[in-house]
Design an enzyme around this catalytic site. Structure first.
Site, PDB file in Angstrom:
ATOM      1  N   CYS A 169      36.283  41.193  43.446  1.00  0.00           N
ATOM      2  CA  CYS A 169      35.730  41.112  42.097  1.00  0.00           C
ATOM      3  C   CYS A 169      34.369  41.792  42.119  1.00  0.00           C
ATOM      4  O   CYS A 169      33.633  41.639  43.100  1.00  0.00           O
ATOM      5  CB  CYS A 169      35.587  39.636  41.715  1.00  0.00           C
ATOM      6  SG  CYS A 169      34.822  39.342  40.120  1.00  0.00           S
ATOM      7  N   LEU A 170      34.035  42.525  41.061  1.00  0.00           N
ATOM      8  CA  LEU A 170      32.744  43.227  41.046  1.00  0.00           C
ATOM      9  C   LEU A 170      31.563  42.253  41.082  1.00  0.00           C
ATOM     10  O   LEU A 170      30.448  42.637  41.430  1.00  0.00           O
ATOM     11  CB  LEU A 170      32.650  44.155  39.833  1.00  0.00           C
ATOM     12  CG  LEU A 170      33.611  45.355  39.856  1.00  0.00           C
ATOM     13  CD1 LEU A 170      33.496  46.163  38.574  1.00  0.00           C
ATOM     14  CD2 LEU A 170      33.365  46.243  41.070  1.00  0.00           C
ATOM     15  N   HIS A 216      38.260  35.294  33.762  1.00  0.00           N
ATOM     16  CA  HIS A 216      36.816  35.427  33.571  1.00  0.00           C
ATOM     17  C   HIS A 216      36.394  34.898  32.195  1.00  0.00           C
ATOM     18  O   HIS A 216      35.286  34.401  32.030  1.00  0.00           O
ATOM     19  CB  HIS A 216      36.380  36.898  33.670  1.00  0.00           C
ATOM     20  CG  HIS A 216      36.064  37.364  35.067  1.00  0.00           C
ATOM     21  ND1 HIS A 216      35.054  36.808  35.818  1.00  0.00           N
ATOM     22  CD2 HIS A 216      36.610  38.346  35.827  1.00  0.00           C
ATOM     23  CE1 HIS A 216      34.999  37.435  36.994  1.00  0.00           C
ATOM     24  NE2 HIS A 216      35.937  38.367  37.028  1.00  0.00           N
ATOM     25  N   GLY A 276      38.992  46.422  37.025  1.00  0.00           N
ATOM     26  CA  GLY A 276      38.834  45.680  35.780  1.00  0.00           C
ATOM     27  C   GLY A 276      37.423  45.132  35.659  1.00  0.00           C
ATOM     28  O   GLY A 276      36.705  45.016  36.665  1.00  0.00           O
ATOM     29  N   HIS A 316      43.393  37.963  36.549  1.00  0.00           N
ATOM     30  CA  HIS A 316      42.024  37.867  37.084  1.00  0.00           C
ATOM     31  C   HIS A 316      40.992  38.024  35.959  1.00  0.00           C
ATOM     32  O   HIS A 316      40.074  37.211  35.824  1.00  0.00           O
ATOM     33  CB  HIS A 316      41.842  38.957  38.150  1.00  0.00           C
ATOM     34  CG  HIS A 316      40.474  39.046  38.740  1.00  0.00           C
ATOM     35  ND1 HIS A 316      40.229  38.905  40.085  1.00  0.00           N
ATOM     36  CD2 HIS A 316      39.262  39.287  38.171  1.00  0.00           C
ATOM     37  CE1 HIS A 316      38.922  39.039  40.307  1.00  0.00           C
ATOM     38  NE2 HIS A 316      38.316  39.277  39.159  1.00  0.00           N
ATOM     39  N   GLU A 317      41.169  39.075  35.137  1.00  0.00           N
ATOM     40  CA  GLU A 317      40.192  39.346  34.070  1.00  0.00           C
ATOM     41  C   GLU A 317      40.260  38.279  32.983  1.00  0.00           C
ATOM     42  O   GLU A 317      39.234  37.845  32.456  1.00  0.00           O
ATOM     43  CB  GLU A 317      40.412  40.741  33.475  1.00  0.00           C
ATOM     44  CG  GLU A 317      40.263  41.897  34.458  1.00  0.00           C
ATOM     45  CD  GLU A 317      38.990  41.852  35.277  1.00  0.00           C
ATOM     46  OE1 GLU A 317      37.962  41.349  34.789  1.00  0.00           O
ATOM     47  OE2 GLU A 317      39.031  42.307  36.441  1.00  0.00           O
ATOM     48  N   GLN A 335      30.927  39.319  32.756  1.00  0.00           N
ATOM     49  CA  GLN A 335      30.333  39.903  33.970  1.00  0.00           C
ATOM     50  C   GLN A 335      29.142  40.804  33.659  1.00  0.00           C
ATOM     51  O   GLN A 335      28.354  41.116  34.557  1.00  0.00           O
ATOM     52  CB  GLN A 335      31.382  40.720  34.741  1.00  0.00           C
ATOM     53  CG  GLN A 335      32.456  39.864  35.381  1.00  0.00           C
ATOM     54  CD  GLN A 335      33.449  40.734  36.122  1.00  0.00           C
ATOM     55  OE1 GLN A 335      34.350  41.290  35.537  1.00  0.00           O
ATOM     56  NE2 GLN A 335      33.257  40.875  37.422  1.00  0.00           N
TER      57      GLN A 335
HETATM   58 NI    NI Z   1      36.351  39.711  38.581  1.00  0.00          NI
END
Ligand code: NI
Length: 196
Positions: A93-94, A141, A46, A137-138, A51
């Protein structure tokens, strides 16, 4: 198509509350396409718009397995309308390269959002599956909340962040999830019984 730069933990944009999308313009569509490309290029499940430096309420998810066709899901202006049960997945997480830690999540959720064409849809994710916690999670953000704020064990999270040269936990951001923790402990006790 372009691969966008992903902001790393410590960048203040990741802590901002993102704005609603008022119109899915051509510019927004291109952003979404680029987010999908960027997610795949980084082997992510995701990616949320903040981000990539765009403080907008958009995220993309693809939970398909390696042997399955691509299946990106686009969420614009999402709202989680139901949450139930508990699970404790290990997440990454990226924006936190190589850092994984156990977090608290609901195991069942229902979310409503708009797709890339502005059409509303409702999606349900159950059984504590990847889709259920990826959406949480997303969605977080978009409110400046990061997965480590849900850390189940702050000692583990502290160690993982240090080992990966990332900034430390922000104590004022840690979430009080006593009820969720209680549900997780109950579930773990029950799973253990089943093992006997
Ligand atoms: Ni993340």
């Amino acid at each position: 198509m372009a691969i966008l730069k992903i902001l790393k933990y410590g960048d203040p944009i990741l802590r901002q509350k993102a704005k609603e999308v008022t119109k899915i313009s051509k510019k927004i569509r291109i952003l979404i396409e680029n987010m999908i490309d960027t997610m795949y290029a980084n082997n992510g499940v995701g990616l949320a718009a903040p981000q990539v430096g765009e403080s907008l309420r958009i995220f993309v998810i693809d939970v398909s397995k390696d042997n399955e066709p691509y299946n990106p899901i686009v969420f614009v202006n999402p709202k989680i309308i139901k949450k139930e049960g508990a699970t404790a997945p290990k997440e990454g997480c990226l924006s936190f390269p190589e850092a994984f830690c156990q977090v608290r999540r609901y195991s069942e959720i229902r979310v409503k959002a708009l797709d890339i064409n502005g059409r509303p849809f409702v999606l349900e994710a159950k059984n504590g599956e990847l889709l259920a916690y990826a959406i949480q999670h997303e969605n977080d953000h978009l409110d400046g909340i990061l997965f480590i704020d849900h850390a189940r064990n702050i000692f583990e999270a502290t160690e993982v962040l240090a080992a990966n040269n990332l900034p430390q936990l922000e104590n004022d951001k840690l979430l009080n999830e006593a009820d969720l923790e209680e549900l997780i402990l109950q579930k773990e006790a029950k799973d253990k019984e089943g093992d006997c």
